[in-house]
Motif scaffolding. Structure first.
Motif, PDB file in Angstrom:
ATOM      1  N   HIS A 154      28.588  21.972 -21.977  1.00 30.91           N
ATOM      2  CA  HIS A 154      27.464  22.892 -22.088  1.00 30.91           C
ATOM      3  C   HIS A 154      27.121  23.443 -20.708  1.00 30.91           C
ATOM      4  O   HIS A 154      27.558  22.936 -19.683  1.00 30.91           O
ATOM      5  N   ARG A 155      26.286  24.472 -20.693  1.00 32.56           N
ATOM      6  CA  ARG A 155      25.952  25.123 -19.428  1.00 32.56           C
ATOM      7  C   ARG A 155      25.346  24.159 -18.414  1.00 32.56           C
ATOM      8  O   ARG A 155      25.625  24.240 -17.231  1.00 32.56           O
ATOM      9  N   ASP A 156      24.522  23.230 -18.888  1.00 32.17           N
ATOM     10  CA  ASP A 156      23.799  22.382 -17.944  1.00 32.17           C
ATOM     11  C   ASP A 156      24.673  21.300 -17.318  1.00 32.17           C
ATOM     12  O   ASP A 156      24.273  20.682 -16.329  1.00 32.17           O
ATOM     13  N   ASP A 157      25.846  21.041 -17.868  1.00 30.34           N
ATOM     14  CA  ASP A 157      26.737  20.053 -17.240  1.00 30.34           C
ATOM     15  C   ASP A 157      28.085  20.664 -16.895  1.00 30.34           C
ATOM     16  O   ASP A 157      29.076  19.958 -16.735  1.00 30.34           O
ATOM     17  N   TYR A 158      28.118  21.980 -16.743  1.00 29.10           N
ATOM     18  CA  TYR A 158      29.381  22.678 -16.526  1.00 29.10           C
ATOM     19  C   TYR A 158      30.124  22.159 -15.302  1.00 29.10           C
ATOM     20  O   TYR A 158      31.327  21.882 -15.365  1.00 29.10           O
ATOM     21  N   THR A 159      29.438  22.030 -14.173  1.00 31.00           N
ATOM     22  CA  THR A 159      30.123  21.639 -12.935  1.00 31.00           C
ATOM     23  C   THR A 159      30.838  20.316 -13.087  1.00 31.00           C
ATOM     24  O   THR A 159      31.979  20.149 -12.640  1.00 31.00           O
ATOM     25  N   PHE A 160      30.198  19.349 -13.749  1.00 30.94           N
ATOM     26  CA  PHE A 160      30.815  18.034 -13.933  1.00 30.94           C
ATOM     27  C   PHE A 160      32.013  18.120 -14.877  1.00 30.94           C
ATOM     28  O   PHE A 160      33.109  17.643 -14.574  1.00 30.94           O
ATOM     29  N   MET A 161      31.777  18.728 -16.041  1.00 30.42           N
ATOM     30  CA  MET A 161      32.818  18.736 -17.057  1.00 30.42           C
ATOM     31  C   MET A 161      33.958  19.679 -16.708  1.00 30.42           C
ATOM     32  O   MET A 161      35.090  19.491 -17.168  1.00 30.42           O
ATOM     33  N   HIS A 162      33.685  20.689 -15.896  1.00 30.06           N
ATOM     34  CA  HIS A 162      34.769  21.565 -15.434  1.00 30.06           C
ATOM     35  C   HIS A 162      35.782  20.746 -14.631  1.00 30.06           C
ATOM     36  O   HIS A 162      36.994  20.906 -14.805  1.00 30.06           O
ATOM     37  N   CYS A 163      35.301  19.863 -13.772  1.00 29.76           N
ATOM     38  CA  CYS A 163      36.210  19.017 -12.989  1.00 29.76           C
ATOM     39  C   CYS A 163      37.047  18.128 -13.905  1.00 29.76           C
ATOM     40  O   CYS A 163      38.257  17.947 -13.683  1.00 29.76           O
ATOM     41  N   VAL A 164      36.421  17.576 -14.928  1.00 28.53           N
ATOM     42  CA  VAL A 164      37.141  16.730 -15.876  1.00 28.53           C
ATOM     43  C   VAL A 164      38.206  17.547 -16.614  1.00 28.53           C
ATOM     44  O   VAL A 164      39.365  17.128 -16.727  1.00 28.53           O
ATOM     45  N   SER A 165      37.812  18.720 -17.090  1.00 32.03           N
ATOM     46  CA  SER A 165      38.753  19.560 -17.837  1.00 32.03           C
ATOM     47  C   SER A 165      39.920  20.004 -16.979  1.00 32.03           C
ATOM     48  O   SER A 165      41.071  20.013 -17.429  1.00 32.03           O
ATOM     49  N   VAL A 166      39.647  20.381 -15.729  1.00 30.73           N
ATOM     50  CA  VAL A 166      40.733  20.811 -14.842  1.00 30.73           C
ATOM     51  C   VAL A 166      41.696  19.649 -14.594  1.00 30.73           C
ATOM     52  O   VAL A 166      42.915  19.833 -14.576  1.00 30.73           O
ATOM     53  N   GLY A 167      41.156  18.443 -14.436  1.00 25.97           N
ATOM     54  CA  GLY A 167      42.031  17.282 -14.294  1.00 25.97           C
ATOM     55  C   GLY A 167      42.919  17.096 -15.511  1.00 25.97           C
ATOM     56  O   GLY A 167      44.124  16.822 -15.385  1.00 25.97           O
ATOM     57  N   ILE A 168      42.354  17.252 -16.693  1.00 23.62           N
ATOM     58  CA  ILE A 168      43.123  17.109 -17.939  1.00 23.62           C
ATOM     59  C   ILE A 168      44.212  18.171 -18.023  1.00 23.62           C
ATOM     60  O   ILE A 168      45.374  17.879 -18.320  1.00 23.62           O
ATOM     61  N   PHE A 169      43.831  19.425 -17.767  1.00 26.99           N
ATOM     62  CA  PHE A 169      44.813  20.506 -17.845  1.00 26.99           C
ATOM     63  C   PHE A 169      45.915  20.348 -16.794  1.00 26.99           C
ATOM     64  O   PHE A 169      47.087  20.640 -17.064  1.00 26.99           O
ATOM     65  N   MET A 170      45.554  19.882 -15.614  1.00 28.95           N
ATOM     66  CA  MET A 170      46.569  19.697 -14.574  1.00 28.95           C
ATOM     67  C   MET A 170      47.582  18.630 -14.964  1.00 28.95           C
ATOM     68  O   MET A 170      48.788  18.780 -14.740  1.00 28.95           O
ATOM     69  N   ILE A 171      47.101  17.556 -15.569  1.00 22.98           N
ATOM     70  CA  ILE A 171      48.027  16.513 -16.048  1.00 22.98           C
ATOM     71  C   ILE A 171      48.937  17.096 -17.128  1.00 22.98           C
ATOM     72  O   ILE A 171      50.154  16.874 -17.122  1.00 22.98           O
ATOM     73  N   GLY A 172      48.350  17.840 -18.055  1.00 24.56           N
ATOM     74  CA  GLY A 172      49.150  18.458 -19.111  1.00 24.56           C
ATOM     75  C   GLY A 172      50.201  19.406 -18.554  1.00 24.56           C
ATOM     76  O   GLY A 172      51.351  19.414 -19.008  1.00 24.56           O
ATOM     77  N   LEU A 173      49.832  20.191 -17.552  1.00 27.32           N
ATOM     78  CA  LEU A 173      50.782  21.114 -16.936  1.00 27.32           C
ATOM     79  C   LEU A 173      51.899  20.344 -16.226  1.00 27.32           C
ATOM     80  O   LEU A 173      53.079  20.698 -16.349  1.00 27.32           O
ATOM     81  N   GLY A 174      51.517  19.307 -15.486  1.00 31.03           N
ATOM     82  CA  GLY A 174      52.526  18.518 -14.797  1.00 31.03           C
ATOM     83  C   GLY A 174      53.505  17.867 -15.752  1.00 31.03           C
ATOM     84  O   GLY A 174      54.715  17.825 -15.497  1.00 31.03           O
ATOM     85  N   ARG A 175      52.985  17.371 -16.854  1.00 28.15           N
ATOM     86  CA  ARG A 175      53.851  16.757 -17.874  1.00 28.15           C
ATOM     87  C   ARG A 175      54.815  17.795 -18.431  1.00 28.15           C
ATOM     88  O   ARG A 175      56.005  17.517 -18.608  1.00 28.15           O
ATOM     89  N   GLN A 176      54.330  19.002 -18.692  1.00 29.18           N
ATOM     90  CA  GLN A 176      55.175  20.063 -19.221  1.00 29.18           C
ATOM     91  C   GLN A 176      56.248  20.474 -18.217  1.00 29.18           C
ATOM     92  O   GLN A 176      57.366  20.838 -18.583  1.00 29.18           O
ATOM     93  N   LEU A 177      55.915  20.383 -16.940  1.00 27.44           N
ATOM     94  CA  LEU A 177      56.849  20.762 -15.884  1.00 27.44           C
ATOM     95  C   LEU A 177      57.819  19.642 -15.521  1.00 27.44           C
ATOM     96  O   LEU A 177      58.668  19.811 -14.642  1.00 27.44           O
ATOM     97  N   GLY A 178      57.687  18.489 -16.160  1.00 27.19           N
ATOM     98  CA  GLY A 178      58.640  17.403 -15.955  1.00 27.19           C
ATOM     99  C   GLY A 178      58.358  16.520 -14.760  1.00 27.19           C
ATOM    100  O   GLY A 178      59.248  15.806 -14.296  1.00 27.19           O
ATOM    101  N   LEU A 179      57.117  16.517 -14.259  1.00 31.02           N
ATOM    102  CA  LEU A 179      56.781  15.668 -13.127  1.00 31.02           C
ATOM    103  C   LEU A 179      56.633  14.218 -13.573  1.00 31.02           C
ATOM    104  O   LEU A 179      56.351  13.950 -14.743  1.00 31.02           O
ATOM    105  N   ASP A 180      56.823  13.286 -12.643  1.00 29.98           N
ATOM    106  CA  ASP A 180      56.781  11.876 -13.020  1.00 29.98           C
ATOM    107  C   ASP A 180      55.340  11.373 -13.077  1.00 29.98           C
ATOM    108  O   ASP A 180      54.395  12.077 -12.712  1.00 29.98           O
ATOM    109  N   THR A 181      55.177  10.148 -13.543  1.00 30.44           N
ATOM    110  CA  THR A 181      53.830   9.632 -13.782  1.00 30.44           C
ATOM    111  C   THR A 181      53.010   9.481 -12.507  1.00 30.44           C
ATOM    112  O   THR A 181      51.790   9.651 -12.527  1.00 30.44           O
ATOM    113  N   ALA A 182      53.658   9.163 -11.410  1.00 28.91           N
ATOM    114  CA  ALA A 182      52.930   9.072 -10.138  1.00 28.91           C
ATOM    115  C   ALA A 182      52.354  10.432  -9.762  1.00 28.91           C
ATOM    116  O   ALA A 182      51.209  10.545  -9.319  1.00 28.91           O
TER     117      ALA A 182
END
Length: 398
Positions: A154-182
């Motif tokens: 929601h708008r009032d917690d955007y800054t916090f949850m944006h960081c969480v979402s970006v972390g999730i999307f970055m992991i998903g992108l890395g997995r798609q690109l074939g990067l290792d677990t580290a």
């Protein structure tokens, strides 16, 4: 066989093995590449290495044996961390409760981190590292469950949850690109921390509902450097993550900030961060703009690929979130409006959806789950939720 040769001996037809080079030291995707033409050759030469490793089983060998150094097969690959594999794959419904728990905890961890930063007491990052580990493990078990929760903010917690979402999307992108677990763990930590600098931005600027003045814009653009400096000051030393914190607003054409990097000056982790950051930002409801539909956001990022964003990373985003991302409003051939609730791993055009409105009856219906891969029903078009005046979150996590 792996062989090390002088860079000047590299030629078209050779396969360059990148496994022994830290992924922060090059901008190439994956663990190696085939030199197919002069353009690819020049890109490798521009990296500035004295020696490169070639795999003769996957490409051309070097005729001049005098300059070859054989690489032992046991040579270790550089890794910054080691952590577990997350367990065997599970279904979306099985993973969803665990993903919910991780998502809720992530909100509290980042909220606490931001409050500490604003108070000048940024401390140990152990909670962030543990959280990134749990996020990676969840995505390895099921790639859709945690990603499906990124719209729940929601708008009032955007800054916090944006960081969480970006972390999730970055992991998903890395997995798609074939990067290792580290590397995935590094991506998660980078996403969670990428906007820590916003803790030092005055709230009247950070939450301003209108356009920023030139001075306010300059203040806002300082947040990558502020976050980087704060983490350094707190004793944080993971260079990979620090790079993303500082450079997630850089653009391929040099139009970004804070250092106007362009092309190969921008590391892979920062290229991934920039795509994840923009996608989540534009699909979120903000105090100064309405959320863009996920499908429209994908089209925008694809249009800017090669200009603002790395084309390979932009293409990977489509594979991560699907042609019709989770949370998208779609019109079905059966005459229903539905929200996409789960991706189909084998056919991205046939996701699972939750139908909630009958266009034929012009009335809401009891939410009806439909697996499009198991029926003749199909998606006719994506729709703008704003035009229909519906809050889709009511229907896809029942």
């Amino acid at each position: 066989m792996l062989k090390q040769i002088p860079l000047e001996k590299l030629q078209a037809g050779m396969y360059v093995d990148l496994k022994r080079i830290s992924w922060l030291d090059h901008s190439f995707i994956g663990n190696g590449l085939l030199i197919t033409d002069d353009a690819t050759l020049r890109k490798v030469q521009a990296a500035g290495w004295e020696q490169v490793t070639i795999d003769t089983n996957r490409g051309k060998d070097l005729d001049d044996a005098s300059s070859i150094i054989e690489v032992p097969p046991s040579a270790p690959r550089v890794k910054e961390v080691e952590f577990n594999t997350g367990g065997a794959p599970v279904s979306y419904q099985t993973e969803l409760p665990t993903a919910r728990s991780i998502h809720e905890r992530a909100s509290e961890v980042i909220r606490s981190l931001m409050h500490e930063a604003r108070a000048g007491q940024l401390g140990a990052m152990k909670s962030v590292e543990t959280l990134a580990d749990d996020m990676v493990n969840s995505i390895l078990r099921n790639s859709s469950a945690l990603i499906s929760l990124t719209s729940l903010k929601h708008r009032d917690d955007y800054t916090f949850m944006h960081c969480v979402s970006v972390g999730i999307f970055m992991i998903g992108l890395g997995r798609q690109l074939g990067l290792d677990t580290a590397q995935l763990r590094m991506l998660g930590a980078a996403g969670l921390l990428h906007d820590v600098g916003k803790a030092y931005i005055p709230l009247d600027v950070l939450n301003k509902p209108g356009s920023l003045s030139p001075l306010e814009g300059e203040i806002m653009r300082a947040h990558p450097r502020l976050g980087y400096d704060a983490l350094i000051g707190a004793g944080y030393t993971v260079e990979t993550v620090l790079d993303a914190v500082l450079h997630h607003h850089e653009r391929l054409d040099g139009s970004g900030y804070p250092e106007a990097f362009s092309g190969n000056e921008i590391s892979l982790i920062s290229r991934i961060a920039s795509v994840a950051d923009v996608y989540d930002a534009v699909t979120s409801q903000r105090v100064y703009h309405s959320a863009m539909a996920p499908t429209a956001a994908l089209r925008m990022i694809r249009k800017r690929a090669g200009i603002d964003f790395d084309s390979t990373v932009a293409q990977a985003l489509i594979k991560v979130v699907g042609i019709y991302p989770i949370g998208s409003l779609v019109r079905l051939s059966s005459g229903h409006l539905a929200v996409v609730s789960e991706q189909d791993a084998l056919n991205s055009t046939k996701p699972k959806v939750m139908a909630f409105y009958s266009l034929k009856k012009d009335a809401y219906i009891t939410p009806l789950p439909i697996d499009l891969a198991a029926t003749d029903d199909a998606i006719e078009s994506d729709e703008d939720p704003a035009e229909w005046g519906v809050d889709l979150r009511r229907y896809w996590h029942l």
